[in-house]
Design a protein around this motif. Sequence first.
Motif, short mmCIF file in Angstrom:
data_model
loop_
_atom_site.label_atom_id
_atom_site.label_comp_id
_atom_site.label_asym_id
_atom_site.label_seq_id
_atom_site.Cartn_x
_atom_site.Cartn_y
_atom_site.Cartn_z
N THR A 1 0.85 -1.20 0.00
CA THR A 1 0.00 0.00 0.00
C THR A 1 0.88 1.24 0.00
O THR A 1 1.91 1.28 0.66
N GLY A 2 0.45 2.24 -0.75
CA GLY A 2 1.20 3.49 -0.77
C GLY A 2 2.03 3.64 -2.02
O GLY A 2 2.54 4.72 -2.32
N THR A 3 2.17 2.55 -2.79
CA THR A 3 3.00 2.61 -3.99
C THR A 3 2.19 3.07 -5.20
O THR A 3 2.74 3.30 -6.26
N GLY A 4 0.88 3.15 -5.03
CA GLY A 4 0.01 3.51 -6.15
C GLY A 4 -0.42 2.28 -6.93
O GLY A 4 -0.75 2.35 -8.11
N LYS A 5 -0.43 1.12 -6.24
CA LYS A 5 -0.72 -0.11 -6.98
C LYS A 5 -2.18 -0.20 -7.45
O LYS A 5 -2.46 -0.82 -8.45
N THR A 6 -3.10 0.46 -6.74
CA THR A 6 -4.50 0.39 -7.16
C THR A 6 -4.65 0.98 -8.56
O THR A 6 -5.27 0.39 -9.44
N ALA A 7 -4.03 2.14 -8.77
CA ALA A 7 -4.09 2.74 -10.11
C ALA A 7 -3.25 1.92 -11.09
O ALA A 7 -3.60 1.83 -12.26
N ALA A 8 -2.18 1.29 -10.59
CA ALA A 8 -1.31 0.51 -11.49
C ALA A 8 -2.10 -0.58 -12.21
O ALA A 8 -1.90 -0.85 -13.38
N PHE A 9 -3.05 -1.22 -11.49
CA PHE A 9 -3.84 -2.25 -12.20
C PHE A 9 -5.14 -1.69 -12.76
O PHE A 9 -5.61 -2.10 -13.80
N SER A 10 -5.74 -0.70 -12.05
CA SER A 10 -7.06 -0.24 -12.48
C SER A 10 -6.99 0.52 -13.81
O SER A 10 -7.84 0.32 -14.68
N LEU A 11 -6.03 1.42 -13.95
CA LEU A 11 -6.02 2.27 -15.15
C LEU A 11 -5.93 1.43 -16.43
O LEU A 11 -6.75 1.61 -17.33
N PRO A 12 -4.98 0.48 -16.54
CA PRO A 12 -4.94 -0.30 -17.78
C PRO A 12 -6.13 -1.25 -17.92
O PRO A 12 -6.67 -1.40 -19.01
N LEU A 13 -6.56 -1.88 -16.81
CA LEU A 13 -7.65 -2.85 -16.96
C LEU A 13 -8.97 -2.14 -17.30
O LEU A 13 -9.76 -2.65 -18.08
N LEU A 14 -9.17 -0.94 -16.75
CA LEU A 14 -10.38 -0.19 -17.12
C LEU A 14 -10.29 0.26 -18.58
O LEU A 14 -11.30 0.34 -19.28
N SER A 15 -9.07 0.55 -19.03
CA SER A 15 -8.90 0.97 -20.43
C SER A 15 -9.30 -0.13 -21.40
O SER A 15 -9.56 0.11 -22.56
N ARG A 16 -9.29 -1.37 -20.91
CA ARG A 16 -9.61 -2.51 -21.79
C ARG A 16 -11.05 -2.97 -21.68
O ARG A 16 -11.42 -3.99 -22.25
N LEU A 17 -11.89 -2.25 -20.94
CA LEU A 17 -13.28 -2.70 -20.77
C LEU A 17 -14.01 -2.67 -22.11
O LEU A 17 -13.77 -1.79 -22.94
N ASN A 18 -14.92 -3.61 -22.25
CA ASN A 18 -15.74 -3.69 -23.46
C ASN A 18 -17.07 -3.01 -23.16
O ASN A 18 -17.81 -3.44 -22.27
N ASP A 19 -17.38 -1.93 -23.89
CA ASP A 19 -18.58 -1.17 -23.51
C ASP A 19 -19.89 -1.86 -23.90
O ASP A 19 -20.97 -1.39 -23.55
N ARG A 20 -19.81 -2.99 -24.59
CA ARG A 20 -21.05 -3.67 -24.96
C ARG A 20 -21.38 -4.84 -24.01
O ARG A 20 -22.49 -5.31 -23.98
N GLN A 21 -20.39 -5.28 -23.24
CA GLN A 21 -20.62 -6.46 -22.40
C GLN A 21 -21.43 -6.12 -21.14
O GLN A 21 -21.14 -5.14 -20.48
N LYS A 22 -22.42 -6.95 -20.85
CA LYS A 22 -23.30 -6.66 -19.70
C LYS A 22 -22.83 -7.37 -18.42
O LYS A 22 -23.15 -6.95 -17.32
N THR A 23 -22.12 -8.49 -18.58
CA THR A 23 -21.71 -9.25 -17.38
C THR A 23 -20.38 -8.70 -16.84
O THR A 23 -19.66 -8.01 -17.56
N PRO A 24 -20.06 -8.99 -15.56
CA PRO A 24 -18.83 -8.45 -14.97
C PRO A 24 -17.59 -8.79 -15.79
O PRO A 24 -17.43 -9.90 -16.27
#
Length: 605
Positions: A56-79
């Motif tokens: 914690t404190g290294t910025g790891k939440t953004a480290a995984f969230s920013l790229p994985l959110l960038s890859r979201l498919n806007d048509r998919q309804k399931t998680p």
Amino acid sequence: MSTEQPDLIPSFSELGIAPAIVKAIQEAGYETPSPIQAQSITPLLEGRDLLGQAQTGTGKTAAFSLPLLSRLNDRQKTPQMLVLTPTRELAIQVAEAIQGYGRHIKNFHVLPIYGGQSMGIQLRQLQRNPQVIVGTPGRILDHIRRGKLALENLQSLVLDEADEMLRMGFIDDVETILQETPKDRQVALFSATMPKPIHRVAQRYLNNPVEVHIKSKTSTVDTINQRYWQVTGLHKLDALTRILEVEEFDGMIIFVRTKNSTVDLAEKLEARGYASSPLNGDMNQALREKTIEKMKAGKIDILVATDVAARGLDIQRMSHVVNYDIPYDTESYVHRIGRTGRAGRKGEAILFVAPRERRMLGAIEKATKQTITRMQLPSSEDIADRRVMSFKQQMTETIESQDLAFFEKLITSYQEEHNADPVEVAAALAFLVQKHRPLKPVSHVSERKQPRERADRDSRQTNREPRSERPERAPRAPRTRAEHKPEEGMKTYRVEVGAEHNVEPKHLVGAIANEAGLESQLIGRISIMDDHSFVDLPDGMPKDIFQHLRKVWVNQRQLQISMPDSTPDVMEKPAIPARQKPGRTKKRPAIAAKKRQSKSRPKPS
Ligand code: AMP
């Protein structure tokens, strides 16, 4: 020039983060990617698995969230993305961070799922088709088993603080969940340490992962006196204000994480009477240099800066560095505190450490090969003493340096007219002078006791699993309630589960952390007796949490938590020796794990 040219760190958009997300992080005031972000974003955007050693404190939440959110498919309804965290508190924190990063994505929903919250609410929220789920393993498994959470189209899975999940006994649940996800999903596993079971999970479930870790270059900083304040009971701003009152400083640089915070904090300090200025990457070079010149000339005394803006700063009068927000890594800490102690002078460094950031404190001590001493905040009395001292000093200076003839005449005439006692007259004047800044300040913030001393930080888990890096010297386990002494700031509670019920410290940590919403680090000593146990929890537990904990189930029994101080002490034999070998619990089927978590089970006869 006073600042070095910053190294070329690629920006978030250069790294390929989606524009909607870049917009959100710009609004949050992030200047550049932190080291773990700079290393993780590209491989995660490419769809690679990742094994990250970071706390914690290294910025790891953004480290995984920013790229994985960038890859979201806007048509998919399931998680599409699932993040597993060890505690409900972390689940909420991560979900909030992700909600912030995704705020400009259309129809974006993130759902935190954790034990202790009504199933009904969570089921309703699941119907809103959240793209991202963040949850604790037990409750996630519950939803999977009820057929309410389908993971067959999941794109990515993040295991956050995997070593904590292991420590809290969730690793079997984690594996069961991993097995429920599609074979080709992307996995990112973050852990501060890499104990064997975590390494095994990584080997089994990660596909040729990229490994990233935070550098910890060893450096020494001999001329700088380093202290830390454990963030407890008081807001950081109030704590800082107290420190400013009593520390004798010439120039000070305060490090924060975001551009927005440099401006906010500098404004707040100005309002409290300190000549302060922000220094951040949004300011152009000319403005930055002007600010630095003002600092050198003594026109301002405090700079509130981000790492990037303070790179290479060399100001001799900088006597103090305050790490208001903890740095991302040890290298950055060493760089920050190197802004003081210039030209062979002595310097002071103060670090604010939130409970969750203790690991970073340990990493810094290791990297600098120095102990950072715990500091107590100045009390109201200390502040009063300090103000009185400086008031007296001002009087002496005034007597020595000013022509007071007119004022002497004035006071003499007053004294004669009123037949007044000279001391009383002086006291009345002193009262008038300090009216707007009382010499005896009334503390408006509650001063909670600082719970633990430095030495306790390492010993407080006496009866819990040892951390792998600590020696295996086992102190004798407490045999009585009297021997189980709580640390300062903690209270001992009794729970009605013990060795007879196969309970282990990690079961109690897991249940209490999740159900009471308490960080697991805040749970103190645990002594397992035959048919009950003692657990140390922070003093001042709210009544509703206490009531809630009474009904929580662990190993098929309700905790029935109580305060044992009202019960007689009896000689009891410890059922589990003081320190246990870490390791896996008996492999139990996932369904049993679910039962252990569930509090709606009927009480067994
Ligand atoms: P974490 O290590 O993920 O818990 O993040 C710690 C804190 O750092 C959070 O308050 C984040 O908002 C903040 N943070 C993360 N990345 C950055 C960044 N690149 N710039 C500024 N702040 C950041």
